[in-house]
Design a protein around this motif. Structure first.
Motif, PDB file in Angstrom:
ATOM      1  N   ALA A 259     -22.789   7.634  79.936  1.00 43.34           N
ATOM      2  CA  ALA A 259     -23.123   6.290  79.443  1.00 43.34           C
ATOM      3  C   ALA A 259     -24.393   5.771  80.118  1.00 43.34           C
ATOM      4  O   ALA A 259     -25.259   5.170  79.470  1.00 43.34           O
ATOM      5  CB  ALA A 259     -21.956   5.340  79.697  1.00 43.34           C
ATOM      6  N   ALA A 260     -24.532   6.023  81.433  1.00 43.11           N
ATOM      7  CA  ALA A 260     -25.735   5.590  82.160  1.00 43.11           C
ATOM      8  C   ALA A 260     -26.965   6.297  81.601  1.00 43.11           C
ATOM      9  O   ALA A 260     -28.036   5.696  81.454  1.00 43.11           O
ATOM     10  CB  ALA A 260     -25.580   5.880  83.653  1.00 43.11           C
ATOM     11  N   SER A 261     -26.801   7.560  81.275  1.00 43.75           N
ATOM     12  CA  SER A 261     -27.890   8.336  80.690  1.00 43.75           C
ATOM     13  C   SER A 261     -28.301   7.737  79.339  1.00 43.75           C
ATOM     14  O   SER A 261     -29.487   7.541  79.065  1.00 43.75           O
ATOM     15  CB  SER A 261     -27.439   9.794  80.527  1.00 43.75           C
ATOM     16  OG  SER A 261     -28.345  10.520  79.745  1.00 43.75           O
ATOM     17  N   ARG A 262     -27.301   7.416  78.530  1.00 41.05           N
ATOM     18  CA  ARG A 262     -27.575   6.838  77.204  1.00 41.05           C
ATOM     19  C   ARG A 262     -28.233   5.481  77.309  1.00 41.05           C
ATOM     20  O   ARG A 262     -29.272   5.230  76.703  1.00 41.05           O
ATOM     21  CB  ARG A 262     -26.265   6.684  76.422  1.00 41.05           C
ATOM     22  CG  ARG A 262     -25.923   7.843  75.506  1.00 41.05           C
ATOM     23  CD  ARG A 262     -24.848   7.452  74.482  1.00 41.05           C
ATOM     24  NE  ARG A 262     -23.753   6.675  75.048  1.00 41.05           N
ATOM     25  CZ  ARG A 262     -22.704   7.206  75.693  1.00 41.05           C
ATOM     26  NH1 ARG A 262     -22.600   8.510  75.837  1.00 41.05           N
ATOM     27  NH2 ARG A 262     -21.750   6.433  76.162  1.00 41.05           N
ATOM     28  N   THR A 263     -27.647   4.569  78.095  1.00 41.09           N
ATOM     29  CA  THR A 263     -28.187   3.203  78.144  1.00 41.09           C
ATOM     30  C   THR A 263     -29.593   3.191  78.740  1.00 41.09           C
ATOM     31  O   THR A 263     -30.402   2.336  78.401  1.00 41.09           O
ATOM     32  CB  THR A 263     -27.291   2.256  78.982  1.00 41.09           C
ATOM     33  OG1 THR A 263     -27.195   2.788  80.308  1.00 41.09           O
ATOM     34  CG2 THR A 263     -25.907   2.130  78.394  1.00 41.09           C
ATOM     35  N   SER A 264     -29.893   4.127  79.628  1.00 41.57           N
ATOM     36  CA  SER A 264     -31.229   4.143  80.234  1.00 41.57           C
ATOM     37  C   SER A 264     -32.199   5.022  79.450  1.00 41.57           C
ATOM     38  O   SER A 264     -33.386   5.098  79.786  1.00 41.57           O
ATOM     39  CB  SER A 264     -31.129   4.662  81.676  1.00 41.57           C
ATOM     40  OG  SER A 264     -30.705   6.021  81.693  1.00 41.57           O
ATOM     41  N   GLY A 265     -31.698   5.706  78.424  1.00 46.69           N
ATOM     42  CA  GLY A 265     -32.567   6.583  77.637  1.00 46.69           C
ATOM     43  C   GLY A 265     -33.129   7.745  78.449  1.00 46.69           C
ATOM     44  O   GLY A 265     -34.245   8.198  78.209  1.00 46.69           O
ATOM     45  N   THR A 266     -32.365   8.206  79.432  1.00 40.94           N
ATOM     46  CA  THR A 266     -32.847   9.272  80.313  1.00 40.94           C
ATOM     47  C   THR A 266     -31.866  10.433  80.317  1.00 40.94           C
ATOM     48  O   THR A 266     -30.729  10.278  80.780  1.00 40.94           O
ATOM     49  CB  THR A 266     -32.962   8.739  81.762  1.00 40.94           C
ATOM     50  OG1 THR A 266     -33.637   7.482  81.744  1.00 40.94           O
ATOM     51  CG2 THR A 266     -33.729   9.717  82.641  1.00 40.94           C
ATOM     52  N   PRO A 267     -32.284  11.603  79.798  1.00 36.44           N
ATOM     53  CA  PRO A 267     -31.370  12.748  79.819  1.00 36.44           C
ATOM     54  C   PRO A 267     -30.995  13.111  81.250  1.00 36.44           C
ATOM     55  O   PRO A 267     -31.822  12.966  82.158  1.00 36.44           O
ATOM     56  CB  PRO A 267     -32.208  13.885  79.208  1.00 36.44           C
ATOM     57  CG  PRO A 267     -33.383  13.230  78.564  1.00 36.44           C
ATOM     58  CD  PRO A 267     -33.600  11.928  79.251  1.00 36.44           C
ATOM     59  N   VAL A 268     -29.769  13.545  81.468  1.00 33.76           N
ATOM     60  CA  VAL A 268     -29.372  14.074  82.773  1.00 33.76           C
ATOM     61  C   VAL A 268     -28.653  15.399  82.545  1.00 33.76           C
ATOM     62  O   VAL A 268     -28.041  15.606  81.495  1.00 33.76           O
ATOM     63  CB  VAL A 268     -28.454  13.109  83.570  1.00 33.76           C
ATOM     64  CG1 VAL A 268     -29.101  11.750  83.728  1.00 33.76           C
ATOM     65  CG2 VAL A 268     -27.088  12.994  82.934  1.00 33.76           C
ATOM     66  N   THR A 269     -28.754  16.287  83.513  1.00 34.23           N
ATOM     67  CA  THR A 269     -28.129  17.608  83.410  1.00 34.23           C
ATOM     68  C   THR A 269     -27.315  17.885  84.664  1.00 34.23           C
ATOM     69  O   THR A 269     -27.801  17.657  85.776  1.00 34.23           O
ATOM     70  CB  THR A 269     -29.205  18.702  83.258  1.00 34.23           C
ATOM     71  OG1 THR A 269     -30.026  18.401  82.131  1.00 34.23           O
ATOM     72  CG2 THR A 269     -28.571  20.080  83.095  1.00 34.23           C
ATOM     73  N   ARG A 270     -26.099  18.390  84.470  1.00 34.29           N
ATOM     74  CA  ARG A 270     -25.261  18.773  85.600  1.00 34.29           C
ATOM     75  C   ARG A 270     -25.718  20.141  86.065  1.00 34.29           C
ATOM     76  O   ARG A 270     -25.776  21.078  85.267  1.00 34.29           O
ATOM     77  CB  ARG A 270     -23.793  18.782  85.151  1.00 34.29           C
ATOM     78  CG  ARG A 270     -22.810  18.955  86.267  1.00 34.29           C
ATOM     79  CD  ARG A 270     -21.510  18.185  85.961  1.00 34.29           C
ATOM     80  NE  ARG A 270     -20.967  18.463  84.637  1.00 34.29           N
ATOM     81  CZ  ARG A 270     -20.136  19.492  84.343  1.00 34.29           C
ATOM     82  NH1 ARG A 270     -19.759  20.328  85.290  1.00 34.29           N
ATOM     83  NH2 ARG A 270     -19.687  19.649  83.111  1.00 34.29           N
ATOM     84  N   ILE A 271     -26.080  20.256  87.327  1.00 35.79           N
ATOM     85  CA  ILE A 271     -26.667  21.509  87.817  1.00 35.79           C
ATOM     86  C   ILE A 271     -25.867  22.137  88.955  1.00 35.79           C
ATOM     87  O   ILE A 271     -26.259  23.187  89.460  1.00 35.79           O
ATOM     88  CB  ILE A 271     -28.120  21.301  88.306  1.00 35.79           C
ATOM     89  CG1 ILE A 271     -28.159  20.271  89.460  1.00 35.79           C
ATOM     90  CG2 ILE A 271     -29.029  20.868  87.163  1.00 35.79           C
ATOM     91  CD1 ILE A 271     -29.424  20.337  90.296  1.00 35.79           C
ATOM     92  N   GLY A 272     -24.781  21.515  89.391  1.00 38.35           N
ATOM     93  CA  GLY A 272     -24.038  22.126  90.497  1.00 38.35           C
ATOM     94  C   GLY A 272     -22.925  21.249  90.998  1.00 38.35           C
ATOM     95  O   GLY A 272     -22.560  20.237  90.373  1.00 38.35           O
ATOM     96  N   THR A 273     -22.384  21.644  92.134  1.00 39.70           N
ATOM     97  CA  THR A 273     -21.200  21.018  92.712  1.00 39.70           C
ATOM     98  C   THR A 273     -21.376  20.853  94.223  1.00 39.70           C
ATOM     99  O   THR A 273     -21.939  21.734  94.882  1.00 39.70           O
ATOM    100  CB  THR A 273     -19.962  21.918  92.472  1.00 39.70           C
ATOM    101  OG1 THR A 273     -19.879  22.223  91.084  1.00 39.70           O
ATOM    102  CG2 THR A 273     -18.683  21.233  92.921  1.00 39.70           C
ATOM    103  N   VAL A 274     -20.888  19.743  94.751  1.00 39.58           N
ATOM    104  CA  VAL A 274     -20.891  19.520  96.197  1.00 39.58           C
ATOM    105  C   VAL A 274     -19.724  20.287  96.817  1.00 39.58           C
ATOM    106  O   VAL A 274     -18.617  20.261  96.280  1.00 39.58           O
ATOM    107  CB  VAL A 274     -20.773  18.018  96.522  1.00 39.58           C
ATOM    108  CG1 VAL A 274     -20.718  17.799  98.037  1.00 39.58           C
ATOM    109  CG2 VAL A 274     -21.936  17.238  95.904  1.00 39.58           C
ATOM    110  N   LEU A 275     -20.009  20.991  97.927  1.00 37.17           N
ATOM    111  CA  LEU A 275     -18.986  21.780  98.626  1.00 37.17           C
ATOM    112  C   LEU A 275     -18.725  21.194 100.009  1.00 37.17           C
ATOM    113  O   LEU A 275     -19.618  20.588 100.612  1.00 37.17           O
ATOM    114  CB  LEU A 275     -19.457  23.229  98.790  1.00 37.17           C
ATOM    115  CG  LEU A 275     -19.876  23.977  97.523  1.00 37.17           C
ATOM    116  CD1 LEU A 275     -20.412  25.366  97.882  1.00 37.17           C
ATOM    117  CD2 LEU A 275     -18.700  24.081  96.553  1.00 37.17           C
TER     118      LEU A 275
END
Lengths: 324, 324
Positions: free
Chosen positions: B282-298
């Motif tokens: 939703a934050a990506s949509r409302t700000s018009g900024t694509p985001v990509t999940r690239i990993g995980t915190v360990l």
């Protein structure tokens, strides 16, 4: 040593007043309710503002001092600053000296380093300082009124005297050179005086480019003129306290140039109504900072210079302009 | 043209939000009650951060953009900035272009120029930006928790791609060079995304020195490690959208270097718990900024790289350090 080690070693300390200091994308500061923030930036460039071989401790002091001086001129209490530093190379002893001079002055004023930047390049120091002042109480340049007295704090012209000696244009007795050089390299920001002048001064500014040039900004902002007594200003240079023999070597014209347009004084020039003379004297006492009345604000625009007898003195004194 | 004319012509406008702007010893800002101030400084040096012949309008944009990017990384709304400028000489058309680029971005973000300094010296631009964020809501580097997803905004690596081409190390098709160069010279500060991620992201920072190096600051501040999928990051460079023929000319290793350690991206890297995936979208949509999940915190410290099949990738990607 890399960029982050450099920051960690020399420029990181826990903050007490700020919410968050060095180490994140931004610093965080919680302003005191009812206060306005006062903000100023000054950049110091090697060869322009200081010699390449200047003592780094003195430079660390001066880089912060010229910024605190701007807060003083607004009557603001220092809170925090950011430091952006461009360095030709990582020179650890040099950085340690610079940091020592900077921290000493910062601690003396309770002003915290909260962030900044380091990069490689020609030596350049950019500090932005933040202070606070009760809403509506900032000392501005625009408040001078006809009839107001004009004052300056402490001394005038010694920084220029030292500069002329360091450039080899004049020769000074060693003790006089040492004293003048101290004023050039370790100016004292008049923070306590600025705070004491809240509600007393009608306008204020700090003197960086020279008295007459800087004063003209107050006059322009306030829509007024002024008469300045050059006898009183000529007495504000260190050499004036020296025996006749030391003083005689200086052309009075040269002394006027140093005191009226010397630059790098970092004293406060301010105005106050004559009814405030006792209050000005009290502010001077409580802040431990001598002040001298040097003239009067006039309704008529322009800057008139007079000598001890009230006779006109020709104004040929050019202040410092970075691009002239 | 002297120093004060220069400031008056190019860098003075009436302020609306600030109490007092350019022209006194300090600027005055009245903070909004309940808000904390976010403050950051960035310095740009010729030959280090930009080429001497860069379009001044792009440079004016970038000098402010990299500072706004720091506010974005904290989830702070831009308020005001100071500009300290060291210039070799007064070049009016150059200054007009620089100012145009700077004002356009400043206006787009409602961020006012409130003060600064100009001096003569090697070209150096130091901006300090001030923003505000509701107390306790700033996005910090220290909030990442094991199990959190790791995201980056928009694209990665194009600025480095352009740099390599401008340095003559590689040749790019004209349309790809134009696109990559735009990313190098006119980065977009992700302010809207930063604001939308308040209360959603657990940590955030902006990418200036390269993903892996910058991410390591989040990991260190949070006391955690991470696994990054280099297949997903390699798909974030503009060249990845090009036909196979254009893409084939690049060594996958080179693409990894650009995307993982390219520097100058000015995208946001951030973490959020998996429970927040819808909120991140939703934050990506409302700000018009694509985001990509690239990993995980360990929980385990260290940065592991894996390929599309989950196989380990050797980490040989050095990020930018100004003094190495």
């Amino acid at each position: 040593m890399g960029e982050f080690d450099l920051i960690a070693r020399h420029f990181t300390r826990p903050v007490r007043r700020a919410v968050l200091g060095v180490g994140d994308d931004c610093a965080l500061l919680a302003p005191t309710p009812g206060m306005q923030l006062a903000i100023s930036s000054d950049m110091l460039v090697e060869g322009r503002h200081f010699f390449a071989d200047v003592d780094p401790e003195a430079l660390g002091h001066k880089a912060l001092a010229v910024n605190l001086s701007d807060l003083a001129a607004c009557g603001a209490r220092p809170l925090a600053f950011t430091l952006a530093l461009s360095l030709p190379r990582v020179d650890d002893p040099w950085l340690a000296g610079f940091a020592r001079g900077m921290w000493a002055l910062a601690d003396a004023h309770g002003c915290e380093l909260i962030g900044g930047d380091t990069t490689q390049g020609p030596l350049n120091i950019c500090i932005t300082v933040l202070g606070e002042v009760p809403t509506g109480q900032a000392l501005l340049r625009s408040g001078a009124r006809p009839g107001d007295d004009i004052y300056v704090s402490s001394t005038l012209g010694d920084a220029r005297l030292a500069l002329e000696a360091l450039l080899g244009h004049i020769t000074l007795p060693p003790d006089l050179l040492a004293r003048a050089r101290q004023r050039l390299e370790r100016p004292t920001p008049r923070v306590a005086l600025g705070l004491a002048l809240r509600g007393v001064a009608s306008s204020a500014m700090d003197l960086s480019d020279g008295l007459l040039g800087d004063l003209s900004h107050i006059l322009k902002a306030s829509g007024v003129g002024a008469q300045i007594d050059t006898h009183s200003t000529s007495n504000l240079i260190a050499v004036s306290a020296y025996p006749e023999s030391a003083r005689a070597q200086f052309d009075p014209e040269f002394i006027r140039q140093c005191t009226l347009a010397g630059g790098d004084d970092y004293e406060l020039a301010f105005t106050a109504p004559p009814a405030q003379r006792d209050a000005v004297a009290a502010a001077s006492r409580t802040s431990g900072t001598p002040v001298t009345r040097i003239g009067t604000v006039l309704a008529e625009r322009g800057l008139q210079l007079v000598d001890a007898q009230g006779q006109p003195v020709d104004n040929r004194y050019a202040s410092f302009d970075h691009f002239r």
